[in-house]
Structures are given as structure tokens and as C-alpha cells.
Write a protein that holds these residues in place. Sequence first.
Motif, PDB file in Angstrom:
ATOM      1  N   THR A  51       0.835  -1.210   0.000  1.00  0.00           N
ATOM      2  CA  THR A  51       0.000   0.000   0.000  1.00  0.00           C
ATOM      3  C   THR A  51       0.868   1.258   0.000  1.00  0.00           C
ATOM      4  O   THR A  51       0.377   2.350   0.333  1.00  0.00           O
ATOM      5  CB  THR A  51      -0.921   0.010   1.229  1.00  0.00           C
ATOM      6  N   ASP A  52       2.158   1.101  -0.361  1.00  0.00           N
ATOM      7  CA  ASP A  52       3.120   2.201  -0.447  1.00  0.00           C
ATOM      8  C   ASP A  52       3.408   2.857   0.908  1.00  0.00           C
ATOM      9  O   ASP A  52       3.794   4.027   0.978  1.00  0.00           O
ATOM     10  CB  ASP A  52       2.639   3.278  -1.429  1.00  0.00           C
ATOM     11  N   LYS A  53       3.228   2.111   1.982  1.00  0.00           N
ATOM     12  CA  LYS A  53       3.594   2.627   3.302  1.00  0.00           C
ATOM     13  C   LYS A  53       5.070   2.321   3.556  1.00  0.00           C
ATOM     14  O   LYS A  53       5.540   1.212   3.301  1.00  0.00           O
ATOM     15  CB  LYS A  53       2.719   1.999   4.383  1.00  0.00           C
ATOM     16  N   LEU A  54       5.790   3.327   4.064  1.00  0.00           N
ATOM     17  CA  LEU A  54       7.237   3.212   4.245  1.00  0.00           C
ATOM     18  C   LEU A  54       7.572   2.774   5.667  1.00  0.00           C
ATOM     19  O   LEU A  54       7.043   3.310   6.645  1.00  0.00           O
ATOM     20  CB  LEU A  54       7.922   4.562   3.956  1.00  0.00           C
ATOM     21  N   TYR A  55       8.482   1.808   5.773  1.00  0.00           N
ATOM     22  CA  TYR A  55       9.078   1.384   7.046  1.00  0.00           C
ATOM     23  C   TYR A  55      10.599   1.367   6.835  1.00  0.00           C
ATOM     24  O   TYR A  55      11.084   0.838   5.831  1.00  0.00           O
ATOM     25  CB  TYR A  55       8.595  -0.010   7.455  1.00  0.00           C
ATOM     26  N   ASP A  56      11.309   1.956   7.783  1.00  0.00           N
ATOM     27  CA  ASP A  56      12.756   1.985   7.606  1.00  0.00           C
ATOM     28  C   ASP A  56      13.465   1.860   8.958  1.00  0.00           C
ATOM     29  O   ASP A  56      12.871   2.120  10.011  1.00  0.00           O
ATOM     30  CB  ASP A  56      13.203   3.276   6.905  1.00  0.00           C
ATOM     31  N   PHE A  57      14.730   1.472   8.883  1.00  0.00           N
ATOM     32  CA  PHE A  57      15.595   1.406  10.060  1.00  0.00           C
ATOM     33  C   PHE A  57      17.017   1.720   9.608  1.00  0.00           C
ATOM     34  O   PHE A  57      17.461   1.253   8.546  1.00  0.00           O
ATOM     35  CB  PHE A  57      15.564   0.016  10.709  1.00  0.00           C
ATOM     36  N   ALA A  58      17.729   2.522  10.425  1.00  0.00           N
ATOM     37  CA  ALA A  58      19.131   2.842  10.142  1.00  0.00           C
ATOM     38  C   ALA A  58      19.892   2.854  11.461  1.00  0.00           C
ATOM     39  O   ALA A  58      19.420   3.428  12.446  1.00  0.00           O
ATOM     40  CB  ALA A  58      19.263   4.193   9.444  1.00  0.00           C
ATOM     41  N   SER A  59      21.041   2.198  11.475  1.00  0.00           N
ATOM     42  CA  SER A  59      21.837   2.146  12.706  1.00  0.00           C
ATOM     43  C   SER A  59      22.434   3.503  13.045  1.00  0.00           C
ATOM     44  O   SER A  59      22.629   3.823  14.221  1.00  0.00           O
ATOM     45  CB  SER A  59      22.952   1.113  12.565  1.00  0.00           C
ATOM     46  N   SER A  60      22.736   4.319  12.032  1.00  0.00           N
ATOM     47  CA  SER A  60      23.248   5.672  12.285  1.00  0.00           C
ATOM     48  C   SER A  60      22.206   6.680  11.816  1.00  0.00           C
ATOM     49  O   SER A  60      21.461   7.234  12.603  1.00  0.00           O
ATOM     50  CB  SER A  60      24.585   5.881  11.569  1.00  0.00           C
ATOM     51  N   SER A  61      22.161   6.914  10.522  1.00  0.00           N
ATOM     52  CA  SER A  61      21.099   7.728   9.922  1.00  0.00           C
ATOM     53  C   SER A  61      20.890   7.229   8.497  1.00  0.00           C
ATOM     54  O   SER A  61      21.831   6.793   7.833  1.00  0.00           O
ATOM     55  CB  SER A  61      21.475   9.213   9.920  1.00  0.00           C
ATOM     56  N   MET A  62      19.649   7.305   8.053  1.00  0.00           N
ATOM     57  CA  MET A  62      19.324   6.795   6.726  1.00  0.00           C
ATOM     58  C   MET A  62      20.037   7.598   5.651  1.00  0.00           C
ATOM     59  O   MET A  62      20.488   7.047   4.633  1.00  0.00           O
ATOM     60  CB  MET A  62      17.814   6.824   6.524  1.00  0.00           C
ATOM     61  N   LYS A  63      20.186   8.918   5.859  1.00  0.00           N
ATOM     62  CA  LYS A  63      20.838   9.755   4.864  1.00  0.00           C
ATOM     63  C   LYS A  63      22.294   9.345   4.664  1.00  0.00           C
ATOM     64  O   LYS A  63      22.764   9.180   3.524  1.00  0.00           O
ATOM     65  CB  LYS A  63      20.759  11.218   5.286  1.00  0.00           C
ATOM     66  N   SER A  64      23.023   9.161   5.778  1.00  0.00           N
ATOM     67  CA  SER A  64      24.431   8.769   5.664  1.00  0.00           C
ATOM     68  C   SER A  64      24.571   7.374   5.074  1.00  0.00           C
ATOM     69  O   SER A  64      25.506   7.097   4.305  1.00  0.00           O
ATOM     70  CB  SER A  64      25.105   8.822   7.032  1.00  0.00           C
ATOM     71  N   ALA A  65      23.635   6.489   5.402  1.00  0.00           N
ATOM     72  CA  ALA A  65      23.694   5.134   4.843  1.00  0.00           C
ATOM     73  C   ALA A  65      23.486   5.165   3.325  1.00  0.00           C
ATOM     74  O   ALA A  65      24.194   4.471   2.574  1.00  0.00           O
ATOM     75  CB  ALA A  65      22.648   4.256   5.514  1.00  0.00           C
ATOM     76  N   GLU A  67      24.006   7.786   1.289  1.00  0.00           N
ATOM     77  CA  GLU A  67      25.164   8.435   0.681  1.00  0.00           C
ATOM     78  C   GLU A  67      26.345   7.480   0.592  1.00  0.00           C
ATOM     79  O   GLU A  67      27.055   7.441  -0.422  1.00  0.00           O
ATOM     80  CB  GLU A  67      25.544   9.680   1.488  1.00  0.00           C
ATOM     81  N   ARG A  68      26.558   6.717   1.643  1.00  0.00           N
ATOM     82  CA  ARG A  68      27.651   5.751   1.619  1.00  0.00           C
ATOM     83  C   ARG A  68      27.409   4.671   0.573  1.00  0.00           C
ATOM     84  O   ARG A  68      28.339   4.242  -0.122  1.00  0.00           O
ATOM     85  CB  ARG A  68      27.799   5.123   3.002  1.00  0.00           C
TER      86      ARG A  68
END
Length: 227
Positions: A51-65, A67-68
Motif C-alpha cells: 500500500t506504499d507505506k514506508l518502514y525503515d531502520f538505520a543504525s546511524s542515519s538513513m541519509k548517511s547510509a 550516501e555511503r
Amino acid sequence: MGRGKIVIKRIDDSTSRQVTFSKRRKGLIKKAKELAILCDAEVGLIIFSNTDKLYDFASSSMKSAIERFNKTKMEQQQLLNPASEVMFWQREAASLRQELHSLQENHRQLMGEQLNGLSANELHNIESRLEMSLRGIRTKKEQMLTDEIKELTKKRNLIHHENLELSRKVQRIHQENVELHKKVYAASSTNVLGLGELEDAADESHAQVRLQLSQPEQSCYDSPSKS
């Protein structure tokens, strides 16, 4: 009796599919957290439901992950393609030149140079940055002076304590010298008295010897007169 092997295929029933998605999603996020903690890994997890619902997890930050990920992927592609590697380093060089130019321009503006063409808001921002820098410099200077004063006070107290100890030692040595002088004076007085007694005894013995020697002479002078 053990569980049967689950066939991996799309679940047709929407309710069962939603329940399975919720359970598997929670389990997957839990495993991602454990992987990041146990293995000190940087983990980035993105899940979109049907249903296009977003779930996310990042150990530091999603942006840095992300970019890396993009940087690493680009580097790997450049290793496979020499032409892309040249382009990559050209972009890096251009980015560094732009950054250097910006730093030099900011430095000149902070020094009061090349201010023509700046708006009042931009000048106000430069003034605010200078005031913040001055406050930081003054704070650091005050801290350094305070530390130096504390250190000098500590040294002064230590020197004062050492001076007191040296003064006590000097007074003790002076007292010992006075006591020693008294003992030497008393011993000298005793020796002088002993020498005086010896001289008196010697004089008396000499007088007795003279008397004994003079008696035979008197008898010699007396004998002719009697004849």
C-alpha cells in the motif's frame, strides 16, 4: 510433530498476507538491529508495503547510509570502467576547487575584504559570526588565564611552605650552634683552671727543691767559725 515446510509464494488471502507482512517486517527490523549491535555494522533497511507505506531502520542515519551506498557503488563501477574513474576524479577535483574558493572568499570577508556587493543581511551574518568567534576567543583566553593563575597560586603556596621549612631548619641549626658554643666555652674554662692548678703545684715543688739545695751551703760556712 514438526512444522511443515512453508512454500515461498505470494499469499493470496489479503488478511493473511497483511498479518504475515507485519510479523516478518518486525522480525526483519529486529534482526537488522541485532546485526548492527553485534557486528558493529552500519545497517540501512527500507521497506515499502503493497500500500506504499514506508518502514525503515538505520543504525546511524538513513541519509548517511544512502550516501555511503551511492558512493561505494559509484567507486565499484569506476573500478570496472577506467573512463568513469577519470570522470569521477575530475568531479572530485572540481568540487575541491569550489570548496577552496568558498573558504578563501569567506576568509577574506571575515578579514573585512571584498565586502562590496553584499546585502545588509549578509553583512549582519558576517558580523554575527565575528562576534561568536570573539566570544569563543575571549572565553578560551579567560580559561587559560584562570588556569595559569591557579597554577601560579599552587606554586606560590608550595614555595611558601618550602620557605617555612627552610626557616625552621635554619633556626634549629642556629640553636644547635649556640648549644655547641656553650659546651666549648665551658670545656675551655675547665681546661684553663686545670692548667693554673698545675702551674701552682710546679712552682711549689721548685721552691722546695731550692730550699733543699741551699741547706748544705749553710753548714759549710758554719764549720770554720767553730774552729
